[in-house]
Design an enzyme around this catalytic site. Structure first.
Site, PDB file in Angstrom:
ATOM      1  N   LYS A   1      -3.467  -6.406  10.532  1.00  0.00           N
ATOM      2  CA  LYS A   1      -3.510  -7.500   9.570  1.00  0.00           C
ATOM      3  C   LYS A   1      -3.699  -8.853  10.284  1.00  0.00           C
ATOM      4  O   LYS A   1      -3.524  -8.947  11.521  1.00  0.00           O
ATOM      5  CB  LYS A   1      -2.220  -7.481   8.748  1.00  0.00           C
ATOM      6  CG  LYS A   1      -2.047  -6.197   7.936  1.00  0.00           C
ATOM      7  CD  LYS A   1      -0.805  -6.260   7.068  1.00  0.00           C
ATOM      8  CE  LYS A   1      -0.672  -4.998   6.221  1.00  0.00           C
ATOM      9  NZ  LYS A   1       0.424  -5.098   5.236  1.00  0.00           N
TER      10      LYS A   1
ATOM     11  N   TYR B   1      -6.186  -2.670  -2.333  1.00  0.00           N
ATOM     12  CA  TYR B   1      -4.812  -2.749  -2.859  1.00  0.00           C
ATOM     13  C   TYR B   1      -4.756  -2.600  -4.377  1.00  0.00           C
ATOM     14  O   TYR B   1      -3.800  -3.058  -4.997  1.00  0.00           O
ATOM     15  CB  TYR B   1      -4.169  -4.067  -2.423  1.00  0.00           C
ATOM     16  CG  TYR B   1      -3.705  -4.083  -0.972  1.00  0.00           C
ATOM     17  CD1 TYR B   1      -2.813  -3.113  -0.488  1.00  0.00           C
ATOM     18  CD2 TYR B   1      -4.132  -5.060  -0.083  1.00  0.00           C
ATOM     19  CE1 TYR B   1      -2.380  -3.124   0.835  1.00  0.00           C
ATOM     20  CE2 TYR B   1      -3.695  -5.070   1.247  1.00  0.00           C
ATOM     21  CZ  TYR B   1      -2.819  -4.102   1.690  1.00  0.00           C
ATOM     22  OH  TYR B   1      -2.375  -4.111   3.005  1.00  0.00           O
TER      23      TYR B   1
ATOM     24  N   PHE C   1       3.373  -9.499  -6.111  1.00  0.00           N
ATOM     25  CA  PHE C   1       2.932  -9.934  -4.781  1.00  0.00           C
ATOM     26  C   PHE C   1       1.437  -9.715  -4.545  1.00  0.00           C
ATOM     27  O   PHE C   1       0.915 -10.060  -3.493  1.00  0.00           O
ATOM     28  CB  PHE C   1       3.750  -9.226  -3.683  1.00  0.00           C
ATOM     29  CG  PHE C   1       3.669  -7.715  -3.693  1.00  0.00           C
ATOM     30  CD1 PHE C   1       2.620  -7.049  -3.073  1.00  0.00           C
ATOM     31  CD2 PHE C   1       4.649  -6.960  -4.326  1.00  0.00           C
ATOM     32  CE1 PHE C   1       2.542  -5.666  -3.074  1.00  0.00           C
ATOM     33  CE2 PHE C   1       4.587  -5.568  -4.331  1.00  0.00           C
ATOM     34  CZ  PHE C   1       3.524  -4.918  -3.707  1.00  0.00           C
TER      35      PHE C   1
ATOM     36  N   ARG D   1       2.001   6.915  10.411  1.00  0.00           N
ATOM     37  CA  ARG D   1       3.051   6.277   9.583  1.00  0.00           C
ATOM     38  C   ARG D   1       4.366   6.193  10.367  1.00  0.00           C
ATOM     39  O   ARG D   1       5.095   5.213  10.269  1.00  0.00           O
ATOM     40  CB  ARG D   1       3.274   7.069   8.294  1.00  0.00           C
ATOM     41  CG  ARG D   1       2.088   7.073   7.365  1.00  0.00           C
ATOM     42  CD  ARG D   1       1.909   5.837   6.554  1.00  0.00           C
ATOM     43  NE  ARG D   1       2.967   5.598   5.592  1.00  0.00           N
ATOM     44  CZ  ARG D   1       2.945   4.603   4.713  1.00  0.00           C
ATOM     45  NH1 ARG D   1       1.917   3.744   4.699  1.00  0.00           N
ATOM     46  NH2 ARG D   1       3.920   4.432   3.863  1.00  0.00           N
TER      47      ARG D   1
ATOM     48  N   THR E   1       8.144  -0.394   5.897  1.00  0.00           N
ATOM     49  CA  THR E   1       7.348  -1.539   5.425  1.00  0.00           C
ATOM     50  C   THR E   1       8.003  -2.871   5.776  1.00  0.00           C
ATOM     51  O   THR E   1       7.331  -3.808   6.227  1.00  0.00           O
ATOM     52  CB  THR E   1       7.140  -1.452   3.889  1.00  0.00           C
ATOM     53  OG1 THR E   1       6.581  -0.180   3.590  1.00  0.00           O
ATOM     54  CG2 THR E   1       6.213  -2.540   3.393  1.00  0.00           C
TER      55      THR E   1
ATOM     56  N   ARG F   1       6.276  -2.012  13.840  1.00  0.00           N
ATOM     57  CA  ARG F   1       6.937  -3.097  13.089  1.00  0.00           C
ATOM     58  C   ARG F   1       8.334  -3.379  13.633  1.00  0.00           C
ATOM     59  O   ARG F   1       8.768  -4.537  13.694  1.00  0.00           O
ATOM     60  CB  ARG F   1       7.007  -2.729  11.607  1.00  0.00           C
ATOM     61  CG  ARG F   1       5.642  -2.758  10.916  1.00  0.00           C
ATOM     62  CD  ARG F   1       5.729  -2.175   9.529  1.00  0.00           C
ATOM     63  NE  ARG F   1       4.474  -2.238   8.793  1.00  0.00           N
ATOM     64  CZ  ARG F   1       4.152  -1.421   7.806  1.00  0.00           C
ATOM     65  NH1 ARG F   1       4.985  -0.448   7.441  1.00  0.00           N
ATOM     66  NH2 ARG F   1       2.999  -1.541   7.171  1.00  0.00           N
TER      67      ARG F   1
ATOM     68  N   ASN G   1       3.571  -7.768   7.946  1.00  0.00           N
ATOM     69  CA  ASN G   1       4.113  -6.590   8.632  1.00  0.00           C
ATOM     70  C   ASN G   1       3.090  -5.911   9.554  1.00  0.00           C
ATOM     71  O   ASN G   1       3.163  -4.718   9.816  1.00  0.00           O
ATOM     72  CB  ASN G   1       4.737  -5.615   7.632  1.00  0.00           C
ATOM     73  CG  ASN G   1       3.739  -5.099   6.626  1.00  0.00           C
ATOM     74  OD1 ASN G   1       2.571  -5.471   6.659  1.00  0.00           O
ATOM     75  ND2 ASN G   1       4.182  -4.221   5.752  1.00  0.00           N
TER      76      ASN G   1
ATOM     77  N   HIS H   1      -1.423  -1.957   8.311  1.00  0.00           N
ATOM     78  CA  HIS H   1      -1.464  -1.071   7.146  1.00  0.00           C
ATOM     79  C   HIS H   1      -1.930   0.291   7.632  1.00  0.00           C
ATOM     80  O   HIS H   1      -2.822   0.370   8.478  1.00  0.00           O
ATOM     81  CB  HIS H   1      -2.445  -1.582   6.080  1.00  0.00           C
ATOM     82  CG  HIS H   1      -2.759  -0.546   5.055  1.00  0.00           C
ATOM     83  ND1 HIS H   1      -1.946  -0.315   3.968  1.00  0.00           N
ATOM     84  CD2 HIS H   1      -3.751   0.389   4.987  1.00  0.00           C
ATOM     85  CE1 HIS H   1      -2.437   0.701   3.269  1.00  0.00           C
ATOM     86  NE2 HIS H   1      -3.533   1.137   3.867  1.00  0.00           N
TER      87      HIS H   1
ATOM     88  N   GLU I   1      -9.618   5.147   1.275  1.00  0.00           N
ATOM     89  CA  GLU I   1      -9.648   3.942   2.120  1.00  0.00           C
ATOM     90  C   GLU I   1     -10.732   4.019   3.205  1.00  0.00           C
ATOM     91  O   GLU I   1     -11.403   3.017   3.484  1.00  0.00           O
ATOM     92  CB  GLU I   1      -8.273   3.720   2.753  1.00  0.00           C
ATOM     93  CG  GLU I   1      -7.217   3.363   1.715  1.00  0.00           C
ATOM     94  CD  GLU I   1      -5.803   3.194   2.269  1.00  0.00           C
ATOM     95  OE1 GLU I   1      -4.927   2.776   1.496  1.00  0.00           O
ATOM     96  OE2 GLU I   1      -5.579   3.490   3.473  1.00  0.00           O
TER      97      GLU I   1
HETATM   98  P1  CMP Z   1       1.023  -2.190   3.293  1.00  0.00           P
HETATM   99  O1  CMP Z   1       1.434  -0.982   4.035  1.00  0.00           O
HETATM  100  O2  CMP Z   1      -0.234  -2.878   3.677  1.00  0.00           O
HETATM  101  O3  CMP Z   1       0.911  -1.803   1.742  1.00  0.00           O
HETATM  102  C1  CMP Z   1       1.097  -2.733   0.721  1.00  0.00           C
HETATM  103  C2  CMP Z   1       1.579  -4.058   1.241  1.00  0.00           C
HETATM  104  O4  CMP Z   1       2.136  -4.894   0.272  1.00  0.00           O
HETATM  105  C3  CMP Z   1       2.714  -3.792   2.221  1.00  0.00           C
HETATM  106  O5  CMP Z   1       2.192  -3.261   3.392  1.00  0.00           O
HETATM  107  C4  CMP Z   1       3.336  -5.172   2.319  1.00  0.00           C
HETATM  108  O6  CMP Z   1       2.641  -5.986   3.233  1.00  0.00           O
HETATM  109  C5  CMP Z   1       3.100  -5.674   0.897  1.00  0.00           C
HETATM  110  N1  CMP Z   1       4.274  -5.547   0.063  1.00  0.00           N
HETATM  111  C6  CMP Z   1       4.787  -4.450  -0.474  1.00  0.00           C
HETATM  112  N2  CMP Z   1       5.858  -4.735  -1.228  1.00  0.00           N
HETATM  113  C7  CMP Z   1       6.008  -6.047  -1.159  1.00  0.00           C
HETATM  114  C8  CMP Z   1       6.930  -6.939  -1.734  1.00  0.00           C
HETATM  115  N3  CMP Z   1       7.927  -6.502  -2.530  1.00  0.00           N
HETATM  116  N4  CMP Z   1       6.804  -8.233  -1.455  1.00  0.00           N
HETATM  117  C9  CMP Z   1       5.800  -8.662  -0.652  1.00  0.00           C
HETATM  118  N5  CMP Z   1       4.877  -7.861  -0.095  1.00  0.00           N
HETATM  119  C10 CMP Z   1       4.983  -6.568  -0.344  1.00  0.00           C
END
Ligand code: CMP
Length: 157
Positions: free
Chosen positions: A9, A49, A57, A85, A91, A102, A112, A115, A126
């Protein structure tokens, strides 16, 4: 062999962590079959997404992901999706275990770093989105493969 999509990211690129993160995947034994970097268009991130498009969000996430360059990787290996993963961690980076990407490198839920596809159907969707031109993916065999895996048990099984 299984393939998965990984995105480094904008926070990973801005913080100069792209090499560190890619090294972890390589050192594990995952094979890079596709890799590119650019600031990707909003439309692509909205599709990527789309399962979150009703979430509060969503708009901020798409804006963050288009705020700077992202490195898109296609990685291959046995059980690659679950292996990746577990390397990436939870996350919320503050809760991610030490030793994970992470857990070692991040402090944020939203920023974070990475992805990674979460299931075979998601990976298929994807990879088709991010590497829609099959010529961007390389089928190749690393010379190390018979040492990364047990040939009789895992490569010729
Ligand atoms: P990712 O694995 O890219 O998949 C979805 C992304 O949404 C996740 O990582 C976070 O970066 C973001 N995300 C998921 N839940 C939340 C949340 N509650 N608030 C903010 N960002 C979120």
């Amino acid at each position: 062999m299984e393939r998965s999509l990984v995105l480094l990211k904008p926070d990973a690129v801005q913080r100069g962590l792209a090499g560190n993160i890619i090294s972890r995947f390589e050192a594990k034994g995952l094979k890079i079959v596709g890799m590119k970097m650019r600031t990707f268009p909003t439309e692509l991130l909205e599709k990527h997404y789309e399962v979150h498009n009703e979430r509060p969000f969503f708009r901020g996430l798409v804006e963050f992901m288009t705020s700077g360059p992202v490195v898109a990787l296609a990685l291959e290996g046995k059980d690659a999706i679950s292996v990746i993963r577990s390397l990436v961690g939870k996350t919320n980076s503050r809760e991610a275990a030490p030793g994970t990407i992470r857990g070692d490198l991040g402090m944020s839920f939203s920023n974070n770093l990475v992805h990674a596809s979460d299931a075979p159907e998601t990976a298929k969707f994807e990879l088709g989105l991010w590497f829609s031109d099959a010529a961007e993916l390389s089928d190749w065999t690393p010379v190390t493969e018979p040492w990364v895996y047990n040939v009789a048990e895992e490569l010729n099984a």
